[in-house]
Design an enzyme around this catalytic site. Structure first.
Site, PDB file in Angstrom:
ATOM      1  N   GLU A 156      36.547  30.932  37.276  1.00  0.00           N
ATOM      2  CA  GLU A 156      36.095  32.162  37.931  1.00  0.00           C
ATOM      3  C   GLU A 156      36.787  32.368  39.273  1.00  0.00           C
ATOM      4  OE1 GLU A 156      34.602  34.519  36.655  1.00  0.00           O
ATOM      5  OE2 GLU A 156      33.876  33.570  34.835  1.00  0.00           O
ATOM      6  N   GLN A 201      40.999  38.584  41.099  1.00  0.00           N
ATOM      7  CA  GLN A 201      42.189  39.374  41.388  1.00  0.00           C
ATOM      8  C   GLN A 201      43.463  38.882  40.705  1.00  0.00           C
ATOM      9  OE1 GLN A 201      42.434  40.548  45.460  1.00  0.00           O
ATOM     10  NE2 GLN A 201      40.361  41.289  45.271  1.00  0.00           N
ATOM     11  N   THR A 202      43.327  38.098  39.657  1.00  0.00           N
ATOM     12  CA  THR A 202      44.506  37.623  38.926  1.00  0.00           C
ATOM     13  C   THR A 202      44.241  37.782  37.432  1.00  0.00           C
ATOM     14  OG1 THR A 202      44.788  35.990  40.670  1.00  0.00           O
ATOM     15  CG2 THR A 202      46.099  35.669  38.710  1.00  0.00           C
ATOM     16  N   LEU A 251      49.860  31.485  42.877  1.00  0.00           N
ATOM     17  CA  LEU A 251      48.662  32.298  42.624  1.00  0.00           C
ATOM     18  C   LEU A 251      48.222  33.011  43.900  1.00  0.00           C
ATOM     19  CD1 LEU A 251      45.900  30.489  40.527  1.00  0.00           C
ATOM     20  CD2 LEU A 251      47.091  32.573  39.980  1.00  0.00           C
ATOM     21  N   TYR A 288      46.237  33.505  47.599  1.00  0.00           N
ATOM     22  CA  TYR A 288      44.826  33.364  47.994  1.00  0.00           C
ATOM     23  C   TYR A 288      44.458  31.915  48.295  1.00  0.00           C
ATOM     24  CZ  TYR A 288      44.596  38.054  46.143  1.00  0.00           C
ATOM     25  OH  TYR A 288      44.825  39.367  45.901  1.00  0.00           O
ATOM     26  N   TYR A 321      28.986  37.325  42.589  1.00  0.00           N
ATOM     27  CA  TYR A 321      29.589  37.382  41.264  1.00  0.00           C
ATOM     28  C   TYR A 321      29.763  35.977  40.678  1.00  0.00           C
ATOM     29  CZ  TYR A 321      32.964  37.211  37.655  1.00  0.00           C
ATOM     30  OH  TYR A 321      33.573  36.894  36.470  1.00  0.00           O
ATOM     31  N   ASP A 324      31.595  41.886  38.686  1.00  0.00           N
ATOM     32  CA  ASP A 324      32.898  41.963  39.368  1.00  0.00           C
ATOM     33  C   ASP A 324      33.433  43.387  39.178  1.00  0.00           C
ATOM     34  OD1 ASP A 324      33.640  42.074  36.732  1.00  0.00           O
ATOM     35  OD2 ASP A 324      35.194  40.543  36.868  1.00  0.00           O
ATOM     36  N   CYS A 332      35.374  52.292  21.437  1.00  0.00           N
ATOM     37  CA  CYS A 332      34.364  51.536  22.198  1.00  0.00           C
ATOM     38  C   CYS A 332      33.033  51.426  21.447  1.00  0.00           C
ATOM     39  CB  CYS A 332      34.159  52.217  23.547  1.00  0.00           C
ATOM     40  SG  CYS A 332      32.931  51.367  24.549  1.00  0.00           S
ATOM     41  N   CYS A 383      27.325  56.359  25.842  1.00  0.00           N
ATOM     42  CA  CYS A 383      27.968  56.268  27.165  1.00  0.00           C
ATOM     43  C   CYS A 383      27.962  57.644  27.850  1.00  0.00           C
ATOM     44  CB  CYS A 383      29.399  55.760  27.012  1.00  0.00           C
ATOM     45  SG  CYS A 383      30.315  55.769  28.559  1.00  0.00           S
TER      46      CYS A 383
END
Ligand code: SF4
Length: 362
Positions: free
Chosen positions: A36, A41-42, A79, A81, A119, A137, A201, A207
């Site tokens: 996690e 962001q990756t 990576l 961060y 998260y 997230d 979906c 939805c």
């Protein structure tokens, strides 16, 4: 809209087939936590090889807690961060100290560990421990905003809370972990930021965003501030077969080794003067080239200069390293190009004296 319909439809869709990612084969809290943190962001596809290498190296919380910080940072090279890697290790040390090396099976206890936000606490709690906690997230936020046609601007604490409550109401008590994974999968593969695949979906018929034709515009985001640009002169300072690196003291990339740099200055004499202020006497050699690095909120425009020192002066937070050492240290991606130039140069400089490169003015 019926919450039960949504949950069952998303779970059935997930059960029918999803991406095979290594962290989905485990209930081990440590492994899930590592995945996690890496996934923030990756893209999942990028994370896979890092994840596997990291766990080979640090198979347990204890192994991570005991490792030298520099090794842990190095394992994240590419990576980015780095602050996350640092927090990961800090949290591992807290887990060893306070919980005997096992992650606590409690959302609040998880949330109080360094680097673990709402998260990650929700994801680890639900996937590893089967606790019916919401894990929201960016992916999940997008699905929820579209499904309920929430037009508020996201990012404020009040809207975040509202979205978390909406998600929480959808979490099934019997399969919270599968639901967390299913929601992430929905956001990553079906309800994508651009061109959501609404016609395929599983929740299309209920939805609101799809029915009202507003899905692609949601979630509404506040306008981004323009990125700030910093012009930096990056200084490759050589002495024989070594180059000078310094540990950054600033918050951004703090604790990582970089090359000395100077803001908004490119005049060779002034660059030498700035090094002299650190106690290093140098002669300017040449301009190596330009590189750019884009952070989330900031752009570094870097001009890289080569200078030759007249001795290996002692520098606060600095080290004179060989080519091999430079290769093995954790340097941020931001200075990758500069490192490459330094490595090239060191290849040719082995054991040559400064007299081959520059003359020192008195
Ligand atoms: Fe997202 Fe479209 Fe599915 Fe609605 S129907 S959840 S907008 S992919």
């Amino acid at each position: 809209m019926n919450d039960q319909i949504f949950t069952q439809a998303v779970l059935a869709w997930y059960d029918a087939g999803h991406r095979d990612l290594p962290w989905r084969h485990t209930k081990d809290a440590y492994r899930i936590w590592v995945s996690e943190i890496m996934l923030q962001q990756t893209r999942a596809e990028t994370v896979v090889s890092y994840y596997e290498r990291f766990l080979e190296r640090y198979p347990t919380v204890q192994a991570l807690a005991q490792a030298p910080e520099e090794d842990v940072l190095k394992s994240r090279e590419g990576l980015g961060y780095y602050s996350r890697a640092r927090s990961l290790q800090k949290a591992a040390r807290n887990i060893v100290r306070d919980y005997g090396g096992a992650l606590p099976a409690d959302v609040h206890a998880l949330r109080s560990l360094p680097g673990i936000g709402d998260y990650t606490a929700g994801a680890v709690a639900s996937i590893a421990f089967g606790i019916p906690a919401a894990a929201v997230d960016g992916n999940v936020e997008r699905v929820i905003c579209r499904y309920f046609a929430i037009g508020d601007t996201v990012g404020t604490p009040a809207v975040r809370r509202m979205i978390t409550e909406r998600t929480q109401a959808l979490v099934p008590h019997d399969r919270p972990g599968a639901f967390a994974n299913a929601m992430m999968e929905m956001g990553a593969t079906m309800c994508t930021p651009k061109n959501p695949k609404c016609l395929l979906c599983p929740v299309r018929e209920s939805c609101a965003g799809f029915m009202q034709g507003v899905a692609p515009e949601l979630p509404r985001k506040a306008k981004k501030k323009a990125q700030r640009v910093e012009n930096r002169a990056v200084l490759l300072v050589f002495y024989k077969d070594r180059v000078l690196i310094t540990k950054r003291q600033e918050k951004l990339l703090g604790g990582l080794f970089v090359f000395p740099d100077v803001l908004e200055e490119h005049d060779p004499a002034k660059l030498c003067a700035s090094l002299e202020a650190l106690g290093i006497r140098t002669a300017y050699d040449e301009y190596a080239g330009h590189a750019r690095h884009i952070f989330t909120h900031l752009i570094w425009e870097m001009d890289v200069h080569v200078l030759i020192a007249d001795e290996m002066a002692e520098v606060k937070n600095g080290q004179w390293v060989t080519r091999d050492e430079l290769e093995s240290l954790p340097l941020p991606t931001a200075v990758k190009a500069a490192r490459q130039w330094a490595m090239e140069r060191l290849k040719n400089m082995k054991n040559e004296g400064i007299e081959h490169h520059a003359a020192f003015a008195e």
